[in-house]
Structures are given as C-alpha cells and as structure tokens.
Enzyme design. Structure first.
Site, PDB file in Angstrom:
ATOM      1  NE  ARG A  20       7.442  10.137  23.362  1.00  0.00           N
ATOM      2  CZ  ARG A  20       6.637   9.312  24.036  1.00  0.00           C
ATOM      3  NH1 ARG A  20       5.946   8.407  23.399  1.00  0.00           N
ATOM      4  NH2 ARG A  20       6.530   9.411  25.335  1.00  0.00           N
ATOM      5  NE  ARG A  29      -2.669   9.674  15.966  1.00  0.00           N
ATOM      6  CZ  ARG A  29      -2.121   8.533  16.267  1.00  0.00           C
ATOM      7  NH1 ARG A  29      -0.917   8.256  15.794  1.00  0.00           N
ATOM      8  NH2 ARG A  29      -2.725   7.649  17.011  1.00  0.00           N
ATOM      9  N   GLY A  79       2.488   2.105  16.489  1.00  0.00           N
ATOM     10  CA  GLY A  79       3.208   0.987  17.098  1.00  0.00           C
ATOM     11  C   GLY A  79       4.155   0.252  16.173  1.00  0.00           C
ATOM     12  CG  MET A 138       8.581   2.787  12.497  1.00  0.00           C
ATOM     13  SD  MET A 138       9.006   4.227  11.537  1.00  0.00           S
ATOM     14  CE  MET A 138       7.704   5.351  11.966  1.00  0.00           C
ATOM     15  CB  CYS A 162     -14.309   0.577 -20.082  1.00  0.00           C
ATOM     16  SG  CYS A 162     -13.432  -0.137 -21.481  1.00  0.00           S
ATOM     17  CE  LYS A 177       5.164  10.251  18.180  1.00  0.00           C
ATOM     18  NZ  LYS A 177       4.571   9.590  19.333  1.00  0.00           N
ATOM     19  CE1 TYR A 185     -16.528   5.813 -20.705  1.00  0.00           C
ATOM     20  CE2 TYR A 185     -16.719   7.630 -22.254  1.00  0.00           C
ATOM     21  CZ  TYR A 185     -16.538   6.276 -22.007  1.00  0.00           C
ATOM     22  OH  TYR A 185     -16.355   5.407 -23.042  1.00  0.00           O
ATOM     23  CB  SER A 191     -13.465   3.117 -24.243  1.00  0.00           C
ATOM     24  OG  SER A 191     -13.609   2.662 -22.916  1.00  0.00           O
ATOM     25  CG  HIS A 242      -1.730  -2.931  18.554  1.00  0.00           C
ATOM     26  ND1 HIS A 242      -2.039  -4.075  17.849  1.00  0.00           N
ATOM     27  CD2 HIS A 242      -0.772  -2.302  17.843  1.00  0.00           C
ATOM     28  CE1 HIS A 242      -1.293  -4.136  16.780  1.00  0.00           C
ATOM     29  NE2 HIS A 242      -0.503  -3.075  16.746  1.00  0.00           N
TER      30      HIS A 242
END
Ligand code: PEP
Ligand code: MG
Length: 880
Positions: free
Chosen positions: A91, A333, A100, A102, A832, A22, A852, A764, A449
């Site tokens: 704020r 934002r 919402g 905090m 894996c 913010k 991979y 692997s 909300h």
C-alpha cells in the site's frame, strides 16, 4: 547506506516524513499494543531515489528480503507458500493523506498453487480463495501493468449478469480468474507473474511510480502538497474481511467529522474487503449495527477508538477488518473534518483539558475560517426540494447539473457554475470536483470517495441521495415524482442538511460572518467556538492587522471585523465617477492657473472622503497612499475616442480633440513601468501637495485622527526626499502631525532600503508590484496566460501573486526590513499587497518581524487567526 525498511515495531507516529502517515501510524498502533497485522514500511527516501534514478536503491531488495523473512518467521508461513500462503498487501502512504490518489495491491502471493492452499487454510472456503485471486489479478493488472480497469470490470459485470456479488460462487470466480489471466496475456503479451517475490517487487515499484500519476499531481497541486516528498510503501500481512458473514470491513471516526459532535461514527460492510466500502458496491451498515452483529468485536473497537482519541488527542479516523470474529486495525490517522467541525473539536478538546488553547488555535486554519464565511441558503420555503442525501460537506452550492468530470471542467472554464452529479465518484473525477461548486452523488456514505475528497477540499457535497436515478449516459437524473433533471438544468445542494433543490435557491451570509458583524446568535456552538479561538489568537499574535479600504463602508466593515487601522487607502478610486471631469481638466490644463483651478476643485472632494474615513476609524491609524496609477487610466479609451472624433469629422468637439491629443501624448508601451506613483508627484506640480493638504485639513476636522501619508513606487531616496519635504511643509503649515513613509514595491527600493529609511518613517511592502517587478511578470496578464503551465512544470507550487515567494521576493523583503531597521530602529514595517491576507505569507511576515499586515476587509478575521497561529507554531505544514 541509509536504512530503507522499518518493521512496524521500529517506527512511530513522528516519523511521517520517512514512513508516510500510514506507516508511521501503523507503527504507533503496533507500539500501543493494538491488533495490527505485522508488516514493514519502505521509506519515502527509497521512493525519492527510485523516482530520480529510475531504479531501486542498491541494497534495497536485500533489505526487503530480510524483513520479509522476519515477517515469514513471525507468521509461521512463507510468502505464497503453496499449502499455506502468507499473503501481503502493498500500500502507498505519503506524509500527507492523498485519499485514493496512489496505488494499492492486495493479496500478493497468490498463484495457481497457493490459491488451493488458501482455500484449505480457510476451512475449505473455495469461493473466498478464488475471489481473492481474481482481485489480485485485477488490481495488479490495473495498477502494476497499466491495463485498462474497465476490461476487468466489464468481465465481472458480464459474469454477474445482474446477480449481487454475494450470489457468485467459487466456480464463478475460478472462471473469472481464467478470463482475467487472458486479459493480462492479451494486453501485456506475457502471463500473469506467478512468482510471489516478483509480484511484490513489481507492486512496490508501481506504488512508487504512482506518486507521479496525473491525479496525484493534480491533488497535490490543489492541496499544496510539495511535489518532491515521495510515498512510502507498506507491506502488511493480509487479513480478510471477505471470508464469510462473520467477517467484514469498516471505516470509522472517533467523532462526527461533519459536525465535530462527540460519538463514534462509521460504516461497516459484512463479507467484504476495504476497497468495497469506498467503491460503494453494496450499501453499508452503520457502525451501531455491528454491535448487534458481533458485540465482542464492537466493544473492542469502541475501546480502541477511545484509546486512539486519547492518545492522539484529536479526532481519528480508522480502517479496520474483522476476520472470522477477530478485529484487526489497518489504519488510523488524525481525520479530516469540515471547517466547522475543526473549530468545534479544537475548543471541545481544550475544554476537556486534552489540549491547551494554544494548541487549539494551531488546530484550525485561516482557510477553514474562510470557508465558514461562505454564504448559506436563505431557507427553502419557495424552492422545490426534490431529494435528500447525506450532508457530507457543508456549504451552499448552486449550478448547472453536469454528469462527467470533463464536462464540469469544460463549463467551469467558460465561467459557469456547475454541480457535478455522479452515481459515485472515483479518483478520476478529481478535476471535475475541483471545477464544480459542489458534488452530488446517489451512492455511498459519508466515508465514500466523494465525501472524503470534498471535505478535504472544503467543497459542498451531498452524497448517497439514493432516491435519485443517475444516468451518466443520458446525462440526466430522475428524482421521485418523475422529476427529470438534464444536463444544464440548475440545481442547488445544501451540504449542511443534504437537501437537493430544483432551480436556484437564494443564499445568505454565514452565521460566522454575522458574528463578526456583531449580530447573530452567540449561543450557537460554532459561533462560540470561533469566538474562543479568535480571542485566544488575538491574545497571542504579535502582528497587527489592518485593512485595505478606501471608502467609509469598507472601513466600517474592517473595524467590525477587528482591523486595527487602515494599511492602504488607494486614493485613485476617489478620482473616478463624476470626478473624472475634474481629472480631465487637470490633465488638459495648459497653464499653471488652469491646473491649479482643477486641483482646487478636487481638493474639497478628497477632503470630504478622508473625513468620512477618519470618522469611521475613530482614531485608529489610517495610511493614505498618494495617487499611484498612470493618468491615462482616467481618460477615455483611445480607440473609442478616435472613432468618435473620426465620425464627427469637421464637427468634432474641441474638447474631444484635445482629449485625444492628450491620450496619444500620454500613451505608454509599458504603463506599469511608466509615469506613475511618485513620478507623478514629481512631474505634475501641485498634485501631491493638493492631496496632502486634503489629508491635513480632514485630519484637523476629525479629532484624534492618526493619518499616515504614503508615497508609492519609490525607487530612490532622492525621489522620496523631495515629496517628503513638500508634504512636511504643508503639515507644518496646517499644524497637523502625520507620519510620512513609503511603499517598498520596486526592487531597487528594497535593495537601497537603508538609504530610503533616512527619509521614510514607515515602509509598507507593496508585494503586488514587488512580485511583478522581481519576477518580471505582468501582474495583469501572466496568471491567465501561462501560470497553469508553470504550475505543471513545478516552477512554483502556487502563484507568487497569491502566496509570497519566500526565496525571491521574500528575500528582498527581509533585506529591506533589516536595512530599514538598521538606519531607523523604530521604523514601522507593514505589508499591503494581496499577500497580507494569505496564510502562508502572514507566517512569513511574522517570521520577518514586520509590525502589521494589511488586507481586504473580508480577510481580516483570517489574518487575525493566522497571525495568532504564526506566533504559536513555527510552520503550519504539519497541521495540514
Ligand atoms: C502593491 O503593489 O502591492 C500595492 C499594494 O499597490 P497596488 O496593488 O495598488 O499597485
Ligand atoms: Mg503597487
């Protein structure tokens, strides 16, 4: 001494770590010349100091005073000045948005004197001044002094006595102020603090403390936001949306956050303050109506929104206030959006030339793609539609209606699917929202909300279904036509259309899954966006993506989903079903001849399985792991067998007796650390040889096959050498070429990887076992047993079985990769364990230089996308 306070003119959008989202964006808008009320930001560093030391850092109060004086000079009035008060809001604002979760306190600076000054300065608007004062005491009492908010709410309700808030008059609010002050006195034993500077200091500390409020902790855990960042505090001069019908407040998006479609979109509430919109006190107007109410303000807002979207090159959400016809920007934002919107917006912006395709790929996540692969409703032909609300967050959810967060958690803990139904949600409902399949509210718009939080979580949500009369007390709701739904009744909600159905609606696969399957509508805008992103990610990624698959059906899906091979075929599944009989014979064999007979009987069956798999994979590499689990897993349960034998007494079956003896002989206290993996191959003659021969014969039968033979649970090179020699001999004899390699899943293997690589053509990483053995956590028990406590304590932010523990397990992987490559530069490296399909772990694999990742077939698209993103961004933590 660090600088703890930044004026809005000093910051910018890139300082989110320090100023929070913010604060950084208020600074950015200030620098863009947009109308932002002047103010300053106290840094997250100050918050961290406060939270660890229990007091504000030295010098902070003086620094705040200096910035406040500068602000007062700019505004031409002092904080709480009796005849013309400067009022400020205090704020919270962390690096990552935590809507919402905090605290915020508005109207700091009001007291018994300055309330008159405020009335005078607002053209004698006494009502507004007293309303502002009561709001201060209410917010301050609740958030700073910890007083139960319901005491204030009840007093307000009693005063309203059924009237709308707009019907209340100055005298009503003045009376309410006295009532509120009484509540504060009763609850704290002290008077409400009249000194504006004290009010401000207490509010700043309360906002810092709210970083560790239970709901904030829960939200962070859910969103994987680090616990140690702290929040910044923004002190901003107040502007008022509640000083008449020419004032108001609103929230808006620069495009639709639900679909990604272009066109501004938002809610506006006349004569109200910001929190009134979110709390849904009155139903909001659409933004388009603002054009009718105040055209100049509307036009200016449209222009600002266009500026913001071009500047941020992304969807922005904003909060604004109109104070007597003057527009003020209170926040912007980069806005949260649904998964589908994220893909559409990223591709649209790329097509508009605002961002590159590289950037577009970094703007979407594997988690979002996974959400798009959720099922949707099959169609509602037979279902009874009982209401329609707003399509706030897409998906299809079916479950029992519950009316409180606690009940949602309770039933979900019992494994039931629930839909949380509320008139409107508030931050205290977070636990219930997490537990539920979906959320349904009767009040509030797409910016309420419920909608914002559900979208952030990827949870299905229908909001503002106003036809529903929700009674939390009776735990029921009534739909038009007198349909009553009680707690426990099953309902279905469609977050994409807003429909609410009675009963269970069948669900079908998503369009995106159909696209990956090779069917579906390729003209669909979402499918087209996913396709573009996937193609680009595939072009950028360095990691190959393989599948964990051990039957033809999974292999086929894996290939359709884009797998470049099989990274793990677990052969134990081929020993189950009606083959158990043969496995039992193998275990019970008393002579070499009996054992060989059993193995010979198994071999063609195994070979058949491999042939099917090789056919499906059409020349792509297939890594087959030799038998891994302890043999007793293939035998009947000891207790059941004992009972059967005991009941049969003298007439007990000869084979049952032998089996019971074998079960007892093979019993181990710690089977995961017992006779399994390579150890089986070394102890049971002919077992691995049979498997290798089956692989070789199958490979011969399917032209072009690239088989890789993988030995599990190796800890020492000597174990591997002897199995490898046996395998090589069979390969040579059958004239088949195949790589022979090992899993690295025991810490000792990782620590001696340099030696092991002498005998292994590939590694692997079996990070399931590697995690189990590195942490000493039983992988089958601990997650349910105590991980929730560990998460609470912050031992880790996410289960190490879910996301690879970079510091511990990751260190072993890095070490083994380095040492393996030193010994054998062309050694192939893969993973894996389950982590192969986890976004953060995939980024780790990329950074570590593995070749991979291998994961379950359904995760393949996610892994492809994240592998692409990993190649394009160093860390994804900023794109949350
Ligand atoms: C592993 O341990 O990570 C692995 C892939 O093997 P399994 O899960 O079969 O033990
Ligand atoms: Mg394993």
């Amino acid at each position: 001494m660090p600088k703890y306070v930044y004026d809005f003119t000093e910051g910018n959008k890139d300082l989110k770590d320090l100023l929070g989202g913010k604060g950084a964006n208020l600074a950015e808008m200030t620098n863009l010349g947009l109308p932002v009320p002047p103010g300053f930001t106290i840094t997250t560093e100050a918050c961290r100091h406060f939270l660890t030391e229990g007091r504000l850092p030295d010098g902070l109060e003086e620094e705040i005073s200096r910035h406040l004086s500068a602000l007062e000079a700019k505004m031409g009035r002092r904080l709480g000045q009796a005849d013309d008060p400067l009022l400020v809001s205090v704020r919270s604002g962390a690096k990552f948005s935590m809507p919402g979760m905090m605290e915020t306190v508005l109207n700091i600076g009001l007291n018994d004197e300055s309330v008159h000054g405020l009335a005078k300065q607002s053209s004698g608007n006494e009502r507004f001044a007293w309303d502002s004062y009561r709001r201060l005491i209410q917010m301050f009492g609740k958030t700073v002094q910890g007083i139960d908010g319901e005491l204030f709410d009840d007093a307000l309700e009693a005063l309203k006595a059924g009237r709308d808030d707009l019907d209340l008059e100055a005298a009503d609010f003045q009376r309410l102020v006295e009532t509120y002050k009484g509540i504060v006195r009763d609850q704290t034993g002290e008077d409400f603090p009249a000194d504006p500077h004290r009010q401000m200091r207490m509010a700043v500390e309360a906002v810092f403390r709210s970083w560790n409020a239970p709901r904030a902790i829960l939200y962070r855990r859910q969103e994987r936001i680090p616990a140690d960042l702290g929040t910044a505090v923004n002190v901003c001069s107040m502007v008022f949306g509640n000083c008449g019908m020419d004032s108001g407040t609103g929230v808006a998006f620069t495009r639709d956050p639900g679909t990604g479609h272009q066109g501004v979109y938002g809610d506006y509430l006349q004569n109200a303050q910001g929190e009134d919109v979110v709390a849904g006190i009155r139903n909001t107007l659409s933004l388009q109506e603002l054009e009718r109410i105040d055209k100049p303000v509307y036009d200016e807002l449209m222009q600002i929104m266009a500026t913001l979207e071009n500047h941020y090159r992304d969807l922005c959400d904003i909060e604004f206030t109109v104070e007597r016809g003057k527009l003020w920007m209170l926040q912007t934002r980069v806005g949260k959006r649904t998964a589908g919107a994220a893909f559409r917006i990223a591709v649209q912006l790329a097509e508009q030339g605002l961002i590159s395709m590289d950037e577009a790929v970094t703007r979407v996540t594997g988690d979002q793609l996974a959400q798009l692969m959720f099922p949707r409703f099959a169609g509602d032909a037979d279902a009874k539609k009982i209401a329609k609300g707003m399509n706030a967050s897409p998906g299809a959810a079916v479950g029992k209606a519950v009316f409180s967060s606690e009940r949602a958690v309770e039933l979900a803990d019992r494994g039931e699917n629930v839909i949380l139904v509320r008139r409107e949600t508030n931050p205290d409902d977070l636990a219930g929202m997490i537990a539920a399949q979906g959320v349904l509210t009767s009040r509030g718009g797409k910016t309420s909300h419920a909608a914002v939080v559900a979208r952030g979580m990827g949870k299905t949500c229908v909001c503002g279904a106003e036809e529903l009369e929700v009674s939390t007390q009776d735990r029921s709701f009534t739909a038009p036509g007198g349909v009553v739904v009680n707690e426990g009744d099953v309902i279905s909600i469609d977050g994409s259309t807003g429909a609410v159905y009675l009963g269970e609606v069948p669900v079908v696969d998503s369009q995106v899954v159909e696209y990956f399957e090779g069917s579906g509508d390729h003209e669909d805008e979402l499918v087209r966006a996913v396709d573009r992103v996937m193609r680009h990610a595939d072009g950028m990624r360095r990691l190959e993506v393989r599948a964990n698959a051990d039957n033809a059906e999974d292999a086929a899906r894996a290939r359709r989903f884009g797998a470049q091979g099989i990274g793990l075929c677990r052969t134990e599944h081929m020993f189950l079903g009606d083959r158990r009989q043969l496995v039992e014979e193998l275990i019970l064999a008393e002579t070499d001849a009996e054992r060989e007979r059993a193995l010979e009987a198994l071999r063609p069956l195994q070979q058949g399985d491999f042939v099917e798999l090789f056919r499906e994979m059409k020349g792509l590499p297939v890594t087959i792991r030799l038998l891994d689990p302890p043999l007793h897993e293939f035998l009947p349960d000891c207790t059941e067998l004992s009972v059967k034998v005991a009941l049969a007494g003298d007439r007990a079956d000869e084979k049952d007796l032998k089996l019971l003896a074998a079960v007892k002989r093979l019993h181990e206290q710690n089977p995961m650390l017992g006779l399994r993996g390579v150890r089986l191959g070394l102890v049971i003659p002919g077992l691995f040889a049979m498997q290798v021969r089956a692989i070789a014969e199958a490979a011969k039968a399917v032209e072009g096959t690239r088989a890789e033979i993988m030995i599990p649970l190796v800890a020492a090179v000597q174990e591997l050498e002897s199995v490898r020699d046996e395998a090589r001999a069979i390969l040579a004899e059958t004239g088949v070429e195949a790589l022979v390699g090992t899993m690295i899943e025991v810490p000792r293997a990782a620590l001696t990887a340099g030696q092991i690589a002498e005998a292994a053509e590939f590694f692997s990483f079996g990070t399931n076992d590697l995690t189990q053995m590195t942490w000493g956590f039983s992988r089958d028990d601990v997650e349910a047993a105590f991980f929730s406590r560990y998460l609470e304590l912050g031992v880790f932010g996410v289960s190490p079985f879910e996301s690879l523990d970079r510091d511990g397990v990751g260190r072993l992987v890095r070490l083994a990769a380095e040492e393996g490559r030193r010994t054998r530069p062309d050694i192939k490296l893969g993973i894996c364990g389950e982590h192969g399909g986890d976004p953060d772990s995939i980024h780790f694999c990329h950074e570590t230089g593995l070749d991979y990742v291998s994961c379950s077939p359904f995760r393949i698209p996610v892994a492809r996308l994240e592998a692409g993103r990993a190649a394009l961004v160093r860390t994804d933590s900023d794109t949350r």
